[in-house]
Motif scaffolding. Structure first.
Motif, PDB file in Angstrom:
ATOM      1  N   ARG A   1      61.484  28.173  -9.474  1.00 29.36           N
ATOM      2  CA  ARG A   1      61.571  29.499  -8.866  1.00 29.36           C
ATOM      3  C   ARG A   1      60.530  30.475  -9.448  1.00 29.36           C
ATOM      4  O   ARG A   1      59.958  31.292  -8.714  1.00 29.36           O
ATOM      5  CB  ARG A   1      62.985  30.062  -9.054  1.00 29.36           C
TER       6      ARG A   1
ATOM      7  N   THR B   1      64.761  25.474  -4.891  1.00 27.78           N
ATOM      8  CA  THR B   1      63.459  25.619  -5.563  1.00 27.78           C
ATOM      9  C   THR B   1      63.297  24.549  -6.653  1.00 27.78           C
ATOM     10  O   THR B   1      62.422  24.646  -7.495  1.00 27.78           O
ATOM     11  CB  THR B   1      63.316  27.043  -6.146  1.00 27.78           C
TER      12      THR B   1
ATOM     13  N   CYS C   1      63.391  31.329 -14.471  1.00 24.70           N
ATOM     14  CA  CYS C   1      63.539  31.409 -12.996  1.00 24.70           C
ATOM     15  C   CYS C   1      63.256  32.813 -12.481  1.00 24.70           C
ATOM     16  O   CYS C   1      64.061  33.385 -11.727  1.00 24.70           O
ATOM     17  CB  CYS C   1      64.931  30.929 -12.563  1.00 24.70           C
TER      18      CYS C   1
END
Lengths: 252, 252
Positions: free
Chosen positions: A155, A167, A224
């Motif tokens: 991500r 992701t 992330c």
């Protein structure tokens, strides 16, 4: 009898608004559709493997289309090349099973990002590399790249504009190599998110110039959070080098 | 105080009608004149070293102009680069003596002609190399090239359109090298006739594909007859790689 033909397509992305068809814009897919339509005498719509951005190049992208033509599968290559501009070339054509979908089969893609690490711009390279004038330490970049190997949630290395459902992706190889002034970042993976290679490259440039520790790449990955990674570098240094089909069934 | 400034100029020749200024055509020289005019606020006309043809590239061509500006000579490089398109770059700027004329001084020029010896065209190379699909033997080509070394009458390797007073020139080095699919012909000399490197290359291709014996190159040279040599190959494979000034006085 309807056959599905697979094309291996190389292109210089400079003149195009990316791979994917857009009404009213000059795209690789639009040109492929047009060439096939001319050959077949009816509208055509290819299905491509990778929708590369404007300015991104390919040595091997894939596209399929269906035909009623009786010509040998390998002959679509020359038949389409005469109907395509010089900056798009069909490298091979062959038959695949009906229903074969190049985005629904398991593939391994290889991208190369080229950096010219010099203050002196070579006009002949401007469309095919990124110029970076500050010194880059490719050993640091390779060390940082190592954190990205394997299956992770990427991500942090994905454009906020993604429409991907997950992701999580797997990088199967990542190499940073220098030959004189040229640095090449080669990334192999089983799938890529939108802008992923360009954001990875932007982040490795931060590491290479000393603004970020190599281990920071691992922290960014774990967080992330796109805002922590480096910038998205420009498209012209990027080439889709290869797509290897790992499994011909539609189950990716 | 008027100073004469020497520019080292690199360009991608793809978009231009050659180096030399032509009224109403987009040329490298026209662009240089325009950039200098903008900077100086008055008309400008550079004098160039080599009038390369349309589609031919340069990593280093030379041009001079006169200025009343007080800026440091080295600063013309960035000042002009911001006024030039991306496909023309000033690599260096420095002061030379008044009256220095880049076509009237003794120089050694190096040209490189790039051939991709493969049937598979790479769209990213189409503007920077010649594609040759038939097999080429670079050792035969080097053997043929050897006959051209030294001072000779190169009339056989000169376009019939030449306006040169004499067709005697001296080649100081000629090398044919292969790296994988790429063959590079590097020719160094104290002067070149119109289309000389492209006709030499066209002739060495005949030798390389076996249509001509290497020793035939010596016979063609001795005959002083353009019709015996090979064809003039296309411009895009040719790069003016370097110009070395051997003597700064105007006596060439």
């Amino acid at each position: 009898m309807t056959r599905r033909i697979l094309l291996e397509v190389a292109y210089d992305g400079t003149a195009y608004h990316g791979y994917a068809f857009q009404e009213g814009a000059d795209t690789i897919e639009g040109r492929l559709n047009q060439a096939i339509s001319e050959l077949e005498g009816r509208p055509a719509a290819v299905i491509g493997a990778s929708r590369t951005d404007a300015g991104v190049h390919a040595h091997k992208n894939l596209a399929v289309f269906d035909t009623e033509h009786r010509m040998e599968a390998g002959s679509f290559r020359p038949a389409l090349n005469v109907r395509l501009p010089e900056d798009i070339r069909i490298r091979a054509s062959r038959e695949v099973r009906p229903g074969f979908h190049p985005r629904k089969v398991r593939t391994e893609k290889t991208y190369v990002y080229r950096i010219l690490n010099t203050g002196e711009k070579d006009p002949m390279q401007r469309l095919y590399a990124l110029y970076v004038a500050y010194p880059l330490d490719e050993a640091r970049m390779q060390e940082g790249a190592g954190y990205l190997l394997g299956e992770h949630d990427f991500r942090s290395f994905c454009s906020a504009h993604t429409q991907a459902q997950t992701t999580v992706r797997e990088i199967t190889g990542i190499r940073v190599e220098r030959a004189g002034e040229e640095i090449r970042i080669t990334v192999r993976g089983l799938g890529f998110l939108y802008n992923m290679v360009r954001i990875i490259t932007g982040t490795l440039l931060e590491v290479g110039r000393g603004a970020m520790e190599p281990s920071r790449v691992g922290e960014i990955l774990a967080a992330c959070d796109r805002t922590l990674a480096g910038p998205t570098v420009p498209p012209q240094g990027l080439v889709l080098e290869d797509i290897r089909i790992l499994d011909y069934s539609n189950n990716a």
